[in-house]
Design a protein around this motif. Sequence first.
Motif, PDB file in Angstrom:
ATOM      1  N   THR A  68       0.843  -1.179   0.000  1.00 50.54           N
ATOM      2  CA  THR A  68       0.000   0.000   0.000  1.00 50.54           C
ATOM      3  C   THR A  68       0.886   1.238   0.000  1.00 50.54           C
ATOM      4  O   THR A  68       1.985   1.229   0.572  1.00 50.54           O
ATOM      5  CB  THR A  68      -0.949   0.017   1.222  1.00 50.54           C
ATOM      6  OG1 THR A  68      -1.832   1.132   1.129  1.00 50.54           O
ATOM      7  CG2 THR A  68      -0.176   0.091   2.536  1.00 50.54           C
ATOM      8  N   LYS A  82      -3.374   0.283  -3.410  1.00 50.45           N
ATOM      9  CA  LYS A  82      -3.231  -0.961  -2.655  1.00 50.45           C
ATOM     10  C   LYS A  82      -3.350  -2.130  -3.623  1.00 50.45           C
ATOM     11  O   LYS A  82      -4.241  -2.160  -4.470  1.00 50.45           O
ATOM     12  CB  LYS A  82      -4.297  -1.071  -1.574  1.00 50.45           C
ATOM     13  CG  LYS A  82      -4.226  -2.348  -0.741  1.00 50.45           C
ATOM     14  CD  LYS A  82      -5.206  -2.321   0.424  1.00 50.45           C
ATOM     15  CE  LYS A  82      -4.749  -1.389   1.524  1.00 50.45           C
ATOM     16  NZ  LYS A  82      -5.581  -1.494   2.743  1.00 50.45           N
ATOM     17  N   GLN A 105      -7.501  -7.195  -3.453  1.00 49.62           N
ATOM     18  CA  GLN A 105      -7.659  -5.768  -3.719  1.00 49.62           C
ATOM     19  C   GLN A 105      -6.585  -5.319  -4.720  1.00 49.62           C
ATOM     20  O   GLN A 105      -5.453  -5.796  -4.666  1.00 49.62           O
ATOM     21  CB  GLN A 105      -7.523  -4.940  -2.446  1.00 49.62           C
ATOM     22  CG  GLN A 105      -8.549  -5.244  -1.362  1.00 49.62           C
ATOM     23  CD  GLN A 105      -8.439  -4.275  -0.202  1.00 49.62           C
ATOM     24  OE1 GLN A 105      -8.835  -3.121  -0.280  1.00 49.62           O
ATOM     25  NE2 GLN A 105      -7.889  -4.772   0.906  1.00 49.62           N
ATOM     26  N   TRP A 107      -6.314  -1.372  -6.329  1.00 47.31           N
ATOM     27  CA  TRP A 107      -7.015  -0.133  -6.648  1.00 47.31           C
ATOM     28  C   TRP A 107      -6.120   1.093  -6.483  1.00 47.31           C
ATOM     29  O   TRP A 107      -5.083   1.046  -5.828  1.00 47.31           O
ATOM     30  CB  TRP A 107      -8.270   0.039  -5.807  1.00 47.31           C
ATOM     31  CG  TRP A 107      -8.132  -0.148  -4.317  1.00 47.31           C
ATOM     32  CD1 TRP A 107      -8.497  -1.239  -3.597  1.00 47.31           C
ATOM     33  CD2 TRP A 107      -7.602   0.799  -3.347  1.00 47.31           C
ATOM     34  NE1 TRP A 107      -8.230  -1.052  -2.256  1.00 47.31           N
ATOM     35  CE2 TRP A 107      -7.696   0.193  -2.076  1.00 47.31           C
ATOM     36  CE3 TRP A 107      -7.080   2.087  -3.441  1.00 47.31           C
ATOM     37  CZ2 TRP A 107      -7.268   0.826  -0.912  1.00 47.31           C
ATOM     38  CZ3 TRP A 107      -6.654   2.722  -2.286  1.00 47.31           C
ATOM     39  CH2 TRP A 107      -6.756   2.094  -1.042  1.00 47.31           C
ATOM     40  N   ALA A 109      -6.635   5.460  -5.653  1.00 44.84           N
ATOM     41  CA  ALA A 109      -7.625   6.347  -5.046  1.00 44.84           C
ATOM     42  C   ALA A 109      -7.074   7.759  -4.907  1.00 44.84           C
ATOM     43  O   ALA A 109      -5.859   7.971  -4.808  1.00 44.84           O
ATOM     44  CB  ALA A 109      -8.042   5.819  -3.672  1.00 44.84           C
ATOM     45  N   LYS A 118     -12.250   5.920  -5.545  1.00 45.42           N
ATOM     46  CA  LYS A 118     -11.410   4.728  -5.676  1.00 45.42           C
ATOM     47  C   LYS A 118     -11.796   3.982  -6.950  1.00 45.42           C
ATOM     48  O   LYS A 118     -12.978   3.883  -7.283  1.00 45.42           O
ATOM     49  CB  LYS A 118     -11.610   3.831  -4.456  1.00 45.42           C
ATOM     50  CG  LYS A 118     -10.730   2.601  -4.392  1.00 45.42           C
ATOM     51  CD  LYS A 118     -11.102   1.725  -3.183  1.00 45.42           C
ATOM     52  CE  LYS A 118     -10.856   2.434  -1.872  1.00 45.42           C
ATOM     53  NZ  LYS A 118     -11.181   1.557  -0.721  1.00 45.42           N
ATOM     54  N   GLN A 122     -12.065  -4.088  -5.527  1.00 42.85           N
ATOM     55  CA  GLN A 122     -12.256  -3.615  -4.157  1.00 42.85           C
ATOM     56  C   GLN A 122     -13.427  -4.314  -3.487  1.00 42.85           C
ATOM     57  O   GLN A 122     -14.256  -4.954  -4.124  1.00 42.85           O
ATOM     58  CB  GLN A 122     -12.483  -2.096  -4.148  1.00 42.85           C
ATOM     59  CG  GLN A 122     -13.652  -1.644  -5.005  1.00 42.85           C
ATOM     60  CD  GLN A 122     -13.686  -0.137  -5.178  1.00 42.85           C
ATOM     61  OE1 GLN A 122     -14.127   0.589  -4.281  1.00 42.85           O
ATOM     62  NE2 GLN A 122     -13.239   0.336  -6.328  1.00 42.85           N
ATOM     63  N   SER A 124     -17.005  -4.358  -1.582  1.00 48.97           N
ATOM     64  CA  SER A 124     -18.210  -3.540  -1.757  1.00 48.97           C
ATOM     65  C   SER A 124     -18.639  -2.915  -0.434  1.00 48.97           C
ATOM     66  O   SER A 124     -18.337  -3.440   0.646  1.00 48.97           O
ATOM     67  CB  SER A 124     -19.359  -4.394  -2.304  1.00 48.97           C
ATOM     68  OG  SER A 124     -19.874  -5.252  -1.294  1.00 48.97           O
ATOM     69  N   SER A 164     -15.758   3.692  -6.802  1.00 52.02           N
ATOM     70  CA  SER A 164     -16.529   3.944  -5.587  1.00 52.02           C
ATOM     71  C   SER A 164     -16.231   5.327  -5.038  1.00 52.02           C
ATOM     72  O   SER A 164     -15.205   5.942  -5.362  1.00 52.02           O
ATOM     73  CB  SER A 164     -16.214   2.885  -4.517  1.00 52.02           C
ATOM     74  OG  SER A 164     -14.886   3.025  -4.036  1.00 52.02           O
TER      75      SER A 164
END
Length: 353
Positions: A68, A82, A105, A107, A109, A118, A122, A124, A164
């Motif tokens: 991360t 991440k 994961q 993603w 962001a 993001k 991922q 939810s 998201s």
Amino acid sequence: MNRTLLALALMGVTSGAAYAQSSVTLYGELDAGLLYTNKTLAPTTGGNAGSNFSLIDGGRAPSFFGFTGTEDLGGGLKAKFKIESGINVANGGLNNSNGNQFGRQAWLALDGNFGEFKAGLQFSPFFLAVDESDPRAFSLFGSGALPYVNSAIGTGIFNSNAVSYTTPRFAGLQGRAMLALGGSPGDFQAGRQYSFAVNYEHGGLTANAAFYDGNAGGTANTPVPTNLGFEGRMLGVSYAYGPVIAKASFVNYKVAGSANNNVYGGGLTYYVSPAFDVNGGVWVTSDRDHTTNHSVLAALGAEYFLSKTTSLYAQVGLVDNHGAMDTGLSITGALNEVPGTTTGADIGIRHTF
């Protein structure tokens, strides 16, 4: 030449300052346990294949590792990323993910005063709300994780091709919304998934409400099914009073062509000391379409921290299945169980880094 040296020096200072504002961290968790159940589901006949004793990955929590990172862009704005892979400490393979290399994961962001946007693979908002409302912290043995995975497998947990938004918290309220873009040639709705959730915190009180809707199909490459036709609804509440936290929830899992399960759960966590906690919970699952299909799952666990990062745990549980219900005791090794009552236990060690 002097100008060149000065320019290079300034570039070095600027580069160093930018580097100092960024960070990348390796993190993870390893969990190995010994699992015993007095009955085992025979996959070919559906009957009882006898007792089972085995070494398993993830007796208490999933094993995984990831990277991360955060970069400070100034003005309160941050870039984040991440990537996270589920692993199996028992055999070195993949586990507790959608079957892909970084299948938990992956993603990017942007985070700021406006909230967080993001994009990528991922969890939810629905899954996060169910997790947060579980009295046993979604243990892989004897918790609300069993009726979830038993109903929907990985759908709603691992969401590919998703975007998201999470709002800032205002007056105790925070909202989350997600849209996973599915699609296949000639059908843009195949595999489309969306979810939203609202969380409220005030003092020791926390409340969650969430919804999930996903279409079957799509082109997401997920060896573990994560794109069932699935609708989920949940309400959860928890209250912390000193060392005791009480939680209760209602979740509906409606899977196309399969089941329409209502799950009522609740339990307590008691922190005997900062290094030792005990917890227990009960989950009643009923198929709304066929009420003869129902189960009761109950479990009790204890965890002792040898240090901030290493703990020992022990858990016992039982599940009583009726009709076609096949709720199990453990995500790994006993996801589905036979009709009647099955008892089991596991012990293990967990380390985070």
